[in-house]
Design an enzyme around this catalytic site. Structure first.
Site, short mmCIF file in Angstrom:
data_model
loop_
_atom_site.label_atom_id
_atom_site.label_comp_id
_atom_site.label_asym_id
_atom_site.label_seq_id
_atom_site.Cartn_x
_atom_site.Cartn_y
_atom_site.Cartn_z
CG ASP A 81 -2.16 -0.91 1.04
OD1 ASP A 81 -2.25 -1.80 0.06
OD2 ASP A 81 -3.22 -0.77 1.82
CB CYS A 122 1.70 -6.14 3.91
SG CYS A 122 3.57 -5.86 4.69
CG ASP A 123 -1.47 -2.35 4.70
OD1 ASP A 123 -0.68 -2.68 5.17
OD2 ASP A 123 -1.80 -1.18 4.68
CE LYS A 124 -6.18 -2.75 1.99
NZ LYS A 124 -5.16 -2.00 2.44
CB CYS A 197 5.04 0.04 8.02
SG CYS A 197 5.55 0.15 6.33
CD GLU A 494 -4.62 2.37 2.98
OE1 GLU A 494 -4.82 1.42 3.58
OE2 GLU A 494 -3.36 2.72 2.69
CB SER A 520 -2.75 4.83 5.46
OG SER A 520 -1.65 4.00 6.08
#
EC number: 4.2.1.9
Length: 617
Positions: A81, A122-124, A197, A494, A520
């Site tokens: 992202d 990570c995000d998704k 992150c 985002e 985000s």
């Protein structure tokens, strides 16, 4: 007693062809009849949170084989992202969640796998795999790649920037007081290792929540990617998944299945952890979508109820400059947060997990603030950053000298000493968001919890960035970014760059940003997203005009457009007479893949999940 799913392809005369193909993968006669464990990896060289995952599937596979199973690894996609941010690439981020879920389902069902290990990060990717695991409902264990270490830098004048992350690089880029040389130093120092992150952004929030749901091992959410101790999670995941498979297929124990573990009570507990730790607002989307697959009825009202009753116990970057994931780990991680919530009577103890028969058994062993934590827990939560730039996992054997068990002033606080009585997330409603909107209150200074200002309306993230960088946005403005919802974007972008650039220009505590898109996990400030209904669905956000007064009242959970109803009705009639709800001045190429997502995308208030009934009737 259920038969192994894999018997469909490994037994019977008619399956000679399938067995021939299995043999070509290395299977032998002895393997037919063992549980086949699918290992869903998400290694990619595009994403620092996944760049180190290539060899981790083999660690799991070896443990599966050593425990009497047969491991078969495959890969799925992973979008970064941060790299996709601020341009058309972000349109693909949320839709990738559905692609990941489908790809895991396709591989597991096509090959009749018996159990599943999800190597995400990570995000998704974690939410996509979570959706798939609940959809498939076979024995499953999650083990993620782990968090990145925070960065460190020395800038002009010998000033030490002792803690850095990705957001520091973004905000420094638009801060005129930061020299090119210092920006270069910060850029090179902000993301020093592999891993997701380093703050409580979406990736780490979701990895923590799979642990809170009971589908991951203790320490999954907080143990650094570089910590040698993390290797043991992959070994244990491989061993454990075979044990779960045997309990289900040999003993008919349905308690090991994901939908049994991720019960309504478990989801309530996960939401309690979420608001207590000030998780990313994206978690609301993902948990709502996952709950649908789990057959659990959860609404924004349920989340709002939790947020009103559960205190904010933990503030981590971007909501704090003092604490990062390594500090959450030192304070005991998710078991410590669950322990504090349990002592406050704020979680349901009647839940179990892949590794414990009850919450009490889990906490007795793994809560380092409890009466008698296990030596394994003490050892795990002492794991510290290595302080060495690397893209390799498990290299740090550093240990914290002491654990942070300070419940009054430490990283994780007790209910008695909470940052606020309300949780770190809140659901707002009003005539601007009749179906709800979400704000990360942990990242909002209390001086901004009530805010009134004139609207400045834009119809894309790019236009918002231009307005901020070209100094169109002034202190006191309420920036409205619309037609960026699940269908209107499409893809629900985002808004990290707008929030980072507001912060970099010193406007973070002086403006509000409202959108039918999302934020985000790295965003902070008065950033209100998921406004529902979205503009493309005729939501009231489509009716806002420049200069309209907007009022935000977080304590009252209100978000209102201060325009008379008659005027709003007239504006709606005008829009509908001129072709309906679409951005007036936006040029955007939307691919067939994104149009397909938009055709089935539901509202943010229901997780922005797909609903095939939208195209089948």
């Amino acid at each position: 007693m259920p038969a192994l799913r894999s018997r469909t392809t490994t037994h019977g005369r008619n399956m000679a062809g399938a067995r021939a193909l299995w043999r070509a993968t290395g299977m032998t006669d002895d393997d037919f009849g063992k549980p086949i464990v699918a290992i869903a990896n998400s290694f990619t060289q595009f994403v620092p949170g996944h760049v180190h995952l290539r060899d981790l599937g083999k660690i799991v596979a070896d443990a599966v084989a050593g425990s009497g199973g047969v491991a078969k690894e495959f890969n799925t996609i992973a979008v970064d992202d941060g790299i996709a941010m601020g341009h058309g690439g972000m349109l693909y981020s949320l839709p990738s969640r559905e692609i990941i879920a489908d790809s895991v389902e396709y591989m597991v069902n096509a090959h009749c796998a018996d159990a599943l290990v999800c190597i995400s990060n990570c995000d998704k990717i974690t939410p996509g795999m979570l959706i798939a695991a609940l959809r498939l409902n076979i024995p499953t264990v999650f083990v993620s790649g782990g968090a990145m270490e925070s960065g460190h830098a020395v800038v002009t004048g010998g000033i030490v920037r002792s803690r850095l992350d990705l957001i520091d690089a973004m905000t420094a880029a638009v801060n005129p007081d930061v020299s090119d040389a210092d920006l270069d130093t910060i850029e090179r120092s902000a993301c020093p290792t592999c891993g997701s992150c380093s703050g409580m952004f979406t990736a780490n929030s979701m990895n923590c929540l799979t642990e809170a749901l009971g589908l991951a091992l203790p320490g999954n959410g907080s143990t650094l990617a570089t910590a040698a101790a993390r290797r043991g999670l992959f070994v244990e995941a491989g061993r454990l998944v075979v044990d779960l498979a045997r309990r289900y297929y040999e003993k008919d124990d349905e308690a090991v299945l994901p939908r049994s573990i991720a019960s309504a009570a478990a989801f309530r507990n996960a939401f309690a952890v979420d608001v207590a730790m000030g998780g990313s607002t994206n978690t609301v989307l993902h948990l709502l979508a996952a709950a649908v697959e789990a057959g659990v009825e959860v609404t924004l009202d349920d989340i709002d109820q939790v947020s009103r009753s559960v205190a904010c116990l933990c503030k981590v970057a971007p909501s704090s400059t003092d604490y990062y994931m390594e500090d959450v780990h030192r304070a005991g991680g998710i078991p410590a947060i669950l322990g504090e919530l349990d002592r406050g009577g704020l979680v349901d103890p009647n839940v179990h997990s892949v590794h414990a028969a009850s919450l009490r058994e889990f906490l007795d062993r793994w809560d380092v603030r409890g009466a008698d934590p296990s030596p394994d827990a003490i050892e795990l939560f002492h794991a510290a950053p290595g302080g060495v730039r690397t893209v390799e996992p498990f290299g740090s054997t550093n240990r914290w000298d002491t654990l942070d068990t300070d419940a009054k002033n430490g990283c994780i606080r007790s209910v008695e000493h909470a940052y606020s009585a309300d949780g770190g997330l809140a659901v707002l409603r009003g005539n601007l968001a009749p179906d709800g909107a979400v704000v990360k209150t942990a990242g909002v200074d209390e001086s901004q919890w009530t805010f009134r200002g004139p609207a400045l309306v834009v119809e894309s993230q790019e236009a918002a960035v231009d307005a901020i960088l070209n100094k169109v946005v002034k202190a006191g403005d309420v920036i409205i970014v619309r037609y960026e919802g699940p269908r209107g974007g499409p893809g629900m972008q985002e808004m990290l760059y707008p929030t980072a650039f507001l912060k970099g220009r010193g406007l973070g505590p002086k403006c509000a940003l409202i959108t039918d898109g999302r934020f985000s996990g790295g965003s902070s400030g008065l950033s209100i997203g998921h406004v529902s209904p979205e503009a493309a669905h005729g939501g009231p956000i489509a009716l806002v005009r420049d200069g309209d007064l907007v009022e935000i009242d977080i304590p009252r959970r209100r978000i209102d457009l201060l325009v008379p109803d008659a005027e709003l009705a007239a504006r709606r009639a005008e829009i509908e007479a001129n072709g309906g709800y679409h951005p007036a001045n936006r040029e955007r190429v939307v691919s067939a893949a994104l149009r397909a997502y938009a055709a089935m995308a539901t509202s943010a208030s229901t997780g922005a999940a797909r609903d095939v009934r939208l195209i089948t009737g």
